[in-house]
Design a protein around this motif. Structure first.
Motif, mmCIF file in Angstrom:
data_model
loop_
_atom_site.group_PDB
_atom_site.id
_atom_site.type_symbol
_atom_site.label_atom_id
_atom_site.label_comp_id
_atom_site.label_asym_id
_atom_site.label_seq_id
_atom_site.Cartn_x
_atom_site.Cartn_y
_atom_site.Cartn_z
ATOM 1 N N TYR A 73 17.778 57.764 11.569
ATOM 2 C CA TYR A 73 16.439 58.007 11.051
ATOM 3 C C TYR A 73 16.235 57.472 9.633
ATOM 4 N N GLN A 74 17.246 56.829 9.072
ATOM 5 C CA GLN A 74 17.123 56.306 7.717
ATOM 6 C C GLN A 74 16.219 55.068 7.667
ATOM 7 N N ARG A 75 15.720 54.799 6.459
ATOM 8 C CA ARG A 75 14.913 53.596 6.234
ATOM 9 C C ARG A 75 15.769 52.340 6.446
ATOM 10 N N ASP A 76 15.120 51.233 6.806
ATOM 11 C CA ASP A 76 15.839 49.970 6.968
ATOM 12 C C ASP A 76 16.492 49.536 5.668
ATOM 13 N N GLU A 77 15.842 49.781 4.542
ATOM 14 C CA GLU A 77 16.387 49.347 3.255
ATOM 15 C C GLU A 77 17.734 50.004 2.962
ATOM 16 N N VAL A 78 17.957 51.183 3.556
ATOM 17 C CA VAL A 78 19.227 51.888 3.397
ATOM 18 C C VAL A 78 20.201 51.504 4.503
ATOM 19 N N ILE A 104 33.011 58.966 0.932
ATOM 20 C CA ILE A 104 32.160 58.883 2.114
ATOM 21 C C ILE A 104 30.725 59.094 1.636
ATOM 22 N N VAL A 105 29.935 58.039 1.625
ATOM 23 C CA VAL A 105 28.542 58.148 1.210
ATOM 24 C C VAL A 105 27.705 58.353 2.465
ATOM 25 N N PHE A 106 27.153 59.554 2.594
ATOM 26 C CA PHE A 106 26.433 59.922 3.818
ATOM 27 C C PHE A 106 24.926 59.786 3.579
ATOM 28 N N CYS A 107 24.353 58.760 4.178
ATOM 29 C CA CYS A 107 22.906 58.556 4.108
ATOM 30 C C CYS A 107 22.281 59.315 5.274
ATOM 31 N N GLY A 108 22.039 60.578 5.025
ATOM 32 C CA GLY A 108 21.489 61.492 6.027
ATOM 33 C C GLY A 108 20.949 62.706 5.310
ATOM 34 N N ALA A 113 26.306 65.951 5.807
ATOM 35 C CA ALA A 113 27.359 65.733 4.816
ATOM 36 C C ALA A 113 28.364 66.884 4.836
ATOM 37 N N GLU A 114 27.882 68.111 5.054
ATOM 38 C CA GLU A 114 28.799 69.249 5.182
ATOM 39 C C GLU A 114 29.754 69.048 6.357
ATOM 40 N N LEU A 131 20.578 65.131 -3.406
ATOM 41 C CA LEU A 131 20.878 66.502 -3.001
ATOM 42 C C LEU A 131 19.657 67.234 -2.457
ATOM 43 N N ALA A 132 18.476 66.692 -2.675
ATOM 44 C CA ALA A 132 17.270 67.315 -2.128
ATOM 45 C C ALA A 132 17.020 66.922 -0.676
ATOM 46 N N ALA A 133 17.899 66.091 -0.104
ATOM 47 C CA ALA A 133 17.758 65.705 1.297
ATOM 48 C C ALA A 133 18.331 66.807 2.175
#
Length: 398
Positions: A73-78, A104-108, A113-114, A131-133
């Motif tokens: 569900y992430q943006r294409d730019e990410v 581990i960089v979790f783009c979600g 991430a937990e 962190l607001a995600a």
């Protein structure tokens, strides 16, 4: 690292932004449903023309020390900087399979991430670019509310018959509660098998936190009736249920839902069928029961992707899931003459997923490249122990 490129003209989807859509792009927080704080430090400007090159340079500098995960569900730019893409559980397992990666960089979102922190080694550090995600669904069930629910079940004399089954889209606290009480975790792909296992252990299931996945799986996939299901509302005394209702129920559904999938309606289905004759309606099981009943196909994110991969050229599809993914699939299959549209005419991004944008990713990668650990997600040992137990029960399911 892989780049997202479009070999064919971008296929425009039939969507019209509503006034709410600007908020859904991920700039503001809803204090009623989301947790999180602002990132420390100064973010790069989103208008910085060098953002893509800065991200590439920082990622190249980090080398094998960093592993970037990108949810569908992430943006294409990410997504273009993700080493792997997938749903939440697949990504957490992919992270666990890369023990050589220090970061581990979790783009979600937060619960994902937990889960990655629970499944990776103690030496690995899981980072969430913003962190607001959070996840509004996950935040609809707090540890205190679920503990109170268990007290209600105990007072009604049914707790010993109840096995908790928690959706992957839940906090580590809720996963740990599930582990402590003999339950298991499920994904949208294996919810039926998880429920079958649970009913082998007990007579009733407490399903957390998505009522729609629980109801759809019980009724559509397991032959139960709507009358077998009751809805526990944590904001009402005793969940709004009598002891008799709890004793008669097979499925005790938590009053939670996905803010994206919950927006789809039967009217959306009827409208798209009228506009596009012969269209196949394919929806996620987090949608309302009446929407699932009106659809042609129902399945997880991975199911949706595979169904479109296997679809014949010239076929027409209306997809009921998050818009970033639907747009990506529409562009991907345009060359095969597959018409793919969003089920609803209103823009329906996941607002918290969209918080992870290119400026946040650049800030994260550059900080790590400079030796500064930021936005680490770390689950405490006791919570991790029981949450991992619940996850391992799921992994042991045939």
């Amino acid at each position: 690292m892989r780049d997202v490129t479009t070999a064919h003209p971008v296929q425009e989807l039939d969507v019209q932004p509503s006034p709410l859509a600007l908020l859904l792009l991920g700039r503001d927080a809803d204090p009623r449903s989301e947790r999180g704080v602002e990132c420390p430090g100064d973010l790069p400007s989103p208008s910085d023309p060098d953002l893509v090159e800065r991200a590439r340079a920082a990622k190249e500098k980090l080398g094998e020390k960093v592993f970037v995960l990108g949810h569908h569900y992430q943006r294409d730019e990410v997504i273009q900087f993700a080493d792997v893409t997938g749903d939440s559980f697949k990504l957490a397992r992919d992270a666990a399979a890369r023990p050589e990666a220090e970061y581990i960089v979790f783009c979600g979102v937060h619960f994902m991430a937990e889960s990655a922190d629970i499944l990776t080694t103690d030496d690995q550090k899981v980072v969430l670019p913003d962190l607001a995600a959070g996840c509004s669904m996950a935040d609809m069930a707090t540890a205190e509310q679920v503990a109170e629910c268990w007290d209600v079940l105990t007072e009604a004399g049914v707790a010993e018959q109840v096995v908790p089954v928690s959706y992957m889209n839940s906090s580590a606290d809720i996963k740990a509660f599930t582990g402590r009480h003999g339950g298991t975790i499920c994904t949208s792909s294996n919810a039926k098998r998880a429920l079958e296992w649970a009913f082998e252990q007990g007579e009733k299931v407490l399903f957390l936190p998505d009522q729609h996945l629980g109801r759809n799986t019980a009724v559509r996939d397991m032959g139960m009736t709507l009358e077998d299901c009751v809805l526990y509302n944590p904001h009402r005394p005793n969940g709004g249920l009598t002891a008799e209702e709890l004793r008669n129920a097979k499925m005790i559904l938590w009053r939670g839902h996905c803010s994206v999938h919950g927006r789809f309606s039967v009217e959306s289905v009827n409208d798209v069928r009228a506009r596009i004759p012969g269209v196949n309606v394919l929806v996620h099981p987090e949608c309302k029961h009446e929407v699932v009943a009106a659809a042609d196909y129902v399945g997880s994110t991975e199911y949706i992707i595979k169904a479109l991969e296997a679809a014949p050229a010239g076929s027409k599809w209306a997809i009921g899931t998050e818009l970033n993914l639907v747009r990506r699939l529409a562009n991907r299959f345009a060359a095969e003459d597959k018409e793919i549209v969003f089920l609803d005419k209103t823009v329906c991004f996941c607002s918290t997923m969209n918080r992870i944008d290119l400026p946040h990713l650049v800030w994260t990668l550059e900080s790590l490249a400079e030796g500064n650990l930021v936005n680490r997600i770390e689950v405490d040992p006791d919570t991790e122990k029981y949450a991992k137990l619940a996850l391992e029960r799921m992994l042991a399911l045939p």
